[in-house]
Design a protein around this motif. Sequence first.
Motif, PDB file in Angstrom:
ATOM      1  N   LYS A 135       0.821  -1.226   0.000  1.00  0.00           N
ATOM      2  CA  LYS A 135       0.000   0.000   0.000  1.00  0.00           C
ATOM      3  C   LYS A 135       0.855   1.276   0.000  1.00  0.00           C
ATOM      4  O   LYS A 135       0.744   2.112  -0.907  1.00  0.00           O
ATOM      5  CB  LYS A 135      -0.937  -0.002   1.211  1.00  0.00           C
ATOM      6  N   ASN A 136       1.704   1.432   1.026  1.00  0.00           N
ATOM      7  CA  ASN A 136       2.464   2.684   1.133  1.00  0.00           C
ATOM      8  C   ASN A 136       3.406   2.873  -0.041  1.00  0.00           C
ATOM      9  O   ASN A 136       3.612   3.977  -0.539  1.00  0.00           O
ATOM     10  CB  ASN A 136       3.261   2.729   2.439  1.00  0.00           C
ATOM     11  N   LEU A 137       3.963   1.755  -0.461  1.00  0.00           N
ATOM     12  CA  LEU A 137       4.882   1.806  -1.588  1.00  0.00           C
ATOM     13  C   LEU A 137       4.190   2.291  -2.868  1.00  0.00           C
ATOM     14  O   LEU A 137       4.721   3.111  -3.624  1.00  0.00           O
ATOM     15  CB  LEU A 137       5.354   0.372  -1.751  1.00  0.00           C
ATOM     16  N   LEU A 138       2.965   1.827  -3.068  1.00  0.00           N
ATOM     17  CA  LEU A 138       2.223   2.238  -4.266  1.00  0.00           C
ATOM     18  C   LEU A 138       1.805   3.707  -4.164  1.00  0.00           C
ATOM     19  O   LEU A 138       1.889   4.457  -5.150  1.00  0.00           O
ATOM     20  CB  LEU A 138       0.984   1.353  -4.457  1.00  0.00           C
ATOM     21  N   ILE A 139       1.382   4.122  -2.974  1.00  0.00           N
ATOM     22  CA  ILE A 139       0.975   5.530  -2.797  1.00  0.00           C
ATOM     23  C   ILE A 139       2.182   6.446  -3.021  1.00  0.00           C
ATOM     24  O   ILE A 139       2.096   7.471  -3.702  1.00  0.00           O
ATOM     25  CB  ILE A 139       0.378   5.749  -1.384  1.00  0.00           C
ATOM     26  N   GLU A 140       3.316   6.028  -2.466  1.00  0.00           N
ATOM     27  CA  GLU A 140       4.559   6.794  -2.675  1.00  0.00           C
ATOM     28  C   GLU A 140       4.866   6.906  -4.169  1.00  0.00           C
ATOM     29  O   GLU A 140       5.210   7.962  -4.683  1.00  0.00           O
ATOM     30  CB  GLU A 140       5.697   6.035  -1.945  1.00  0.00           C
ATOM     31  N   GLY A 141       4.704   5.791  -4.881  1.00  0.00           N
ATOM     32  CA  GLY A 141       4.938   5.777  -6.332  1.00  0.00           C
ATOM     33  C   GLY A 141       3.975   6.706  -7.062  1.00  0.00           C
ATOM     34  O   GLY A 141       4.376   7.456  -7.946  1.00  0.00           O
ATOM     35  N   LEU A 142       2.703   6.681  -6.661  1.00  0.00           N
ATOM     36  CA  LEU A 142       1.725   7.563  -7.315  1.00  0.00           C
ATOM     37  C   LEU A 142       2.106   9.023  -7.117  1.00  0.00           C
ATOM     38  O   LEU A 142       1.957   9.848  -8.017  1.00  0.00           O
ATOM     39  CB  LEU A 142       0.311   7.338  -6.753  1.00  0.00           C
ATOM     40  N   LYS A 143       2.625   9.333  -5.913  1.00  0.00           N
ATOM     41  CA  LYS A 143       3.022  10.731  -5.661  1.00  0.00           C
ATOM     42  C   LYS A 143       4.163  11.138  -6.580  1.00  0.00           C
ATOM     43  O   LYS A 143       4.228  12.269  -7.039  1.00  0.00           O
ATOM     44  CB  LYS A 143       3.432  10.903  -4.196  1.00  0.00           C
ATOM     45  N   ARG A 144       5.044  10.203  -6.853  1.00  0.00           N
ATOM     46  CA  ARG A 144       6.160  10.512  -7.764  1.00  0.00           C
ATOM     47  C   ARG A 144       5.659  10.738  -9.191  1.00  0.00           C
ATOM     48  O   ARG A 144       6.332  11.363  -9.990  1.00  0.00           O
ATOM     49  CB  ARG A 144       7.160   9.361  -7.793  1.00  0.00           C
ATOM     50  N   LEU A 145       4.501  10.181  -9.496  1.00  0.00           N
ATOM     51  CA  LEU A 145       3.957  10.334 -10.863  1.00  0.00           C
ATOM     52  C   LEU A 145       2.986  11.502 -10.968  1.00  0.00           C
ATOM     53  O   LEU A 145       2.460  11.775 -12.043  1.00  0.00           O
ATOM     54  CB  LEU A 145       3.229   9.049 -11.288  1.00  0.00           C
ATOM     55  N   GLU A 146       2.737  12.195  -9.841  1.00  0.00           N
ATOM     56  CA  GLU A 146       1.728  13.265  -9.846  1.00  0.00           C
ATOM     57  C   GLU A 146       2.014  14.310 -10.909  1.00  0.00           C
ATOM     58  O   GLU A 146       1.121  14.880 -11.505  1.00  0.00           O
ATOM     59  CB  GLU A 146       1.674  13.946  -8.474  1.00  0.00           C
ATOM     60  N   TYR A 147       3.305  14.570 -11.140  1.00  0.00           N
ATOM     61  CA  TYR A 147       3.682  15.624 -12.079  1.00  0.00           C
ATOM     62  C   TYR A 147       3.179  15.360 -13.501  1.00  0.00           C
ATOM     63  O   TYR A 147       3.062  16.269 -14.310  1.00  0.00           O
ATOM     64  CB  TYR A 147       5.209  15.795 -12.102  1.00  0.00           C
ATOM     65  N   ARG A 148       2.865  14.097 -13.790  1.00  0.00           N
ATOM     66  CA  ARG A 148       2.441  13.771 -15.156  1.00  0.00           C
ATOM     67  C   ARG A 148       1.064  14.375 -15.488  1.00  0.00           C
ATOM     68  O   ARG A 148       0.718  14.487 -16.643  1.00  0.00           O
ATOM     69  CB  ARG A 148       2.361  12.246 -15.321  1.00  0.00           C
ATOM     70  N   GLY A 149       0.317  14.759 -14.423  1.00  0.00           N
ATOM     71  CA  GLY A 149      -1.015  15.320 -14.646  1.00  0.00           C
ATOM     72  C   GLY A 149      -2.061  14.231 -14.500  1.00  0.00           C
ATOM     73  O   GLY A 149      -1.911  13.145 -15.060  1.00  0.00           O
TER      74      GLY A 149
END
Length: 609
Positions: free
Chosen positions: A14-28
């Motif tokens: 869970k946390n690992l995936l959420i962390e990953g999503l945050k890293r992709l936030e810049y993509r829009g």
Amino acid sequence: MCGIVGYIGNLPAKNLLIEGLKRLEYRGYDSAGIAIASSTGFDIERAVGRVSNLEAKLDGDTGFDGTIGIAHTRWATHGGVTEVNCHPHTDNGNKVCLVHNGIIENYAAIKTWLAERGHVFNTETDTEALACLIAELYDGDLEAAVKAALREVTGAYAIAVLCTEEPGVLVCARKGSPLMVGVGSGEYVVASDPSAIVAHTSRAFALDDYNVVRLTQDSIRTSTIHNKAVTPKVMQLELELDQIELGTFDHYMQKEIFEQPHALRNTLRGRVDRDEGRIVLGGLLSCAKELVRARKFVMIGQGTALHAGMIGEYLLEDFAKIPTEVEFASEFRYRNPIVEEGTVVCAVSQSGETADTLAALGEAQDKGALSMGIVNAVGSSIARTTDAGVYLRVGPEIGVASTKAFTGQVTALTMMALFLGRRRFLSVEKCKQMIGDLETIPDKIEQVLQQAQQIKAVTEKYVHRENWLFMGRGFNYPTALEGALKLKEISYIHAEGMPAAEMKHGPIALITDGMPTVFIANRGAQYTKVMANIEEVRARGGHVIAVATEGDTEIESVAEDVLWVPEVAEPLSPLLTVVPLQLMAYYAAVARGHDVDKPRNLAKSVTVE
Ligand code: F6R
């Protein structure tokens, strides 16, 4: 654009995936969701808006403690921004669960076929049809079902798929939308780009089109959708975590504007030799002869990258005397272009994944053109499919509004034009002089950046105005286009860029009292012409903001405000004149209270048409 993260290993996902999503936030994106495999099926949560909204919902949820999962940031294409349309999607029987980037073009036909077989659809998305299709074709082997489904699909996809019947398996595939697999020890992280992988492992490989990877905690198998085995090319990611962190800056765009001197030193390092008048571009060597003999170059790209390509046209014609055209990749790909012998098609792209640019490149290759890439993202699709290329080496660009990639592209194009020029008509003396000038650019950008507070003050004088014009001539006509694009995309102010001479053919009708009109009026071949255009604007009450060469006393008497750039050879001037325009756009957006790094409706990497 949408982002995918997947994890299979022995850590709670869970946390690992959420962390990953945050890293992709810049993509829009506009919504986010997650699914974790559980003993009874899937724990799924979805939320409209930011990843933090999803996180908040998860705080109140039980479950979500498995070690295999998939997650997604959605940028709506089919169906509105609603929780129901958010990925992950499942089939009716909750057997298959998937996240998807791209567009399934024949989803309507697939849905009709599935509806006849009893499937019911709960969302407006194309993705749900794919989840149902995989479930329908499932016969005890998820990988086989995914392949069978993808053989029926037209369009673009990157997918990550889970199945309740095979709880320890994650299957991923790609065509047209990027997907990377990070290879850790006893774990794999799948993601749309390396920024979501690098915190876990620096070893990764990119899936190629039509490739499918089946992952378990301790095994990996890669093959095509037609069952041909593929050996993945695992590489070392050069990305460092601090490169994708904000540090002391307020926004990534601001960080990247200020990073430009450092970034361009990296672009130039080891590639220019002033004493010898030599340019060393390893990525061009294998095709150097064909490039030198080229009869025509066609630069393709979109947005900022296209503007860099337009400057490339001026540079190639000036230094290498090669006839060059520039075209939107989106137009080139569909208009059945004439590609004659000796044509080189050069794709300019930060991400190396822009769908239109990639497709236009394919069209050109099919017609026999030699293909080149001016690309930032190492190992990206464009970088991998071109015959030759020059990497920008400016480091990852996270800010949605492209800044350091633009100056990196113009620098790379300058080196390429000099490289070809020297092998054609350019004298060694002229080449030495240009290299010398090129080497001064990073320091000169530093000088421009020192005026940031003054540029901010000038911007704030005009920030309430809803319409701006940007004008330039010659090498700085594309700079005017870029200045206008920067302003509109993050501050939502309407702005138009144009060649200054074009003003009289229509746009001059827009000039009213106090209208901000930005002129790129550096000292160059067309300086007096630009000055005449400035007078025309003044005569109609427009307020002139000039980007001018230090020491120019004439400009001060005609412009309301002047933003200074150091003197430099005219072909290199866009590398300096664009910087005040980037800063103006940044400060305008901040003054208007916009989220600079997450501009409305925009995506960093446009992987759908
Ligand atoms: C504007 C901007 C876009 C991109 C365009 C092409 O600031 O970033 O206009 O330049 O979407 O993207 P790449 O360069 O990734 O092909």
